[in-house]
Design an enzyme around this catalytic site. Structure first.
Site, PDB file in Angstrom:
ATOM      1  N   CYS A   1      10.961  29.638 105.814  1.00 54.85           N
ATOM      2  CA  CYS A   1      11.917  28.558 106.050  1.00 54.85           C
ATOM      3  C   CYS A   1      11.859  27.542 104.915  1.00 54.85           C
ATOM      4  CB  CYS A   1      11.568  27.896 107.384  1.00 54.85           C
ATOM      5  SG  CYS A   1      12.593  26.499 107.805  1.00 54.85           S
ATOM      6  N   CYS A   2      13.040  27.226 104.373  1.00 55.78           N
ATOM      7  CA  CYS A   2      13.138  26.165 103.362  1.00 55.78           C
ATOM      8  C   CYS A   2      14.384  25.341 103.660  1.00 55.78           C
ATOM      9  CB  CYS A   2      13.140  26.733 101.952  1.00 55.78           C
ATOM     10  SG  CYS A   2      14.616  27.615 101.488  1.00 55.78           S
ATOM     11  N   SER A   3      14.800  24.543 102.738  1.00 56.98           N
ATOM     12  CA  SER A   3      15.939  23.653 102.979  1.00 56.98           C
ATOM     13  C   SER A   3      17.221  24.416 103.278  1.00 56.98           C
ATOM     14  CB  SER A   3      16.165  22.730 101.784  1.00 56.98           C
ATOM     15  OG  SER A   3      15.066  21.881 101.631  1.00 56.98           O
TER      16      SER A   3
END
Length: 102
Positions: free
Chosen positions: A7-9
């Site tokens: 999960c990232c931006s």
């Protein structure tokens, strides 16, 4: 099969790391289903053995843990993320999932 979410931006910067982790899984002969998702795509319907957070979204760890409990949520080290070190992150995944099962 191991199910992992990075999960990232916006799920863009983790895509390269996903590919490197897939290559390590192939080298280790371990089946893995791994994908990158943006932080806004994680919700209570999310299914995974582990969710890994990129350094830029680690601020949301507690919120995500509450949302996806009992799925473990862990942070990717800034070093491993910056170097896109798929081998190190894959090893971290295996160790973390093993600990959760014990």
């Amino acid at each position: 099969m191991l199910k992992v979410i990075l999960c990232c931006s916006a799920a863009m910067s983790t895509s390269l790391l996903v590919e490197k982790i897939k290559n390590e899984a192939i080298n280790e002969n371990i089946q893995i289903d791994i994908e990158a998702q943006g932080i806004n795509d994680i919700d209570e319907r999310t299914q995974a053995d582990i969710i890994l957070l990129a350094p830029q979204v680690k601020y949301a760890k507690k919120q995500i843990e509450k949302l996806v409990s009992p799925i473990p949520v862990a942070e990717i080290s800034m070093r491993d993320y910056g170097l896109m070190d798929g081998k190190s992150v894959f090893s971290y995944i295996l160790n973390h999932v093993k600990q959760e099962k014990e």
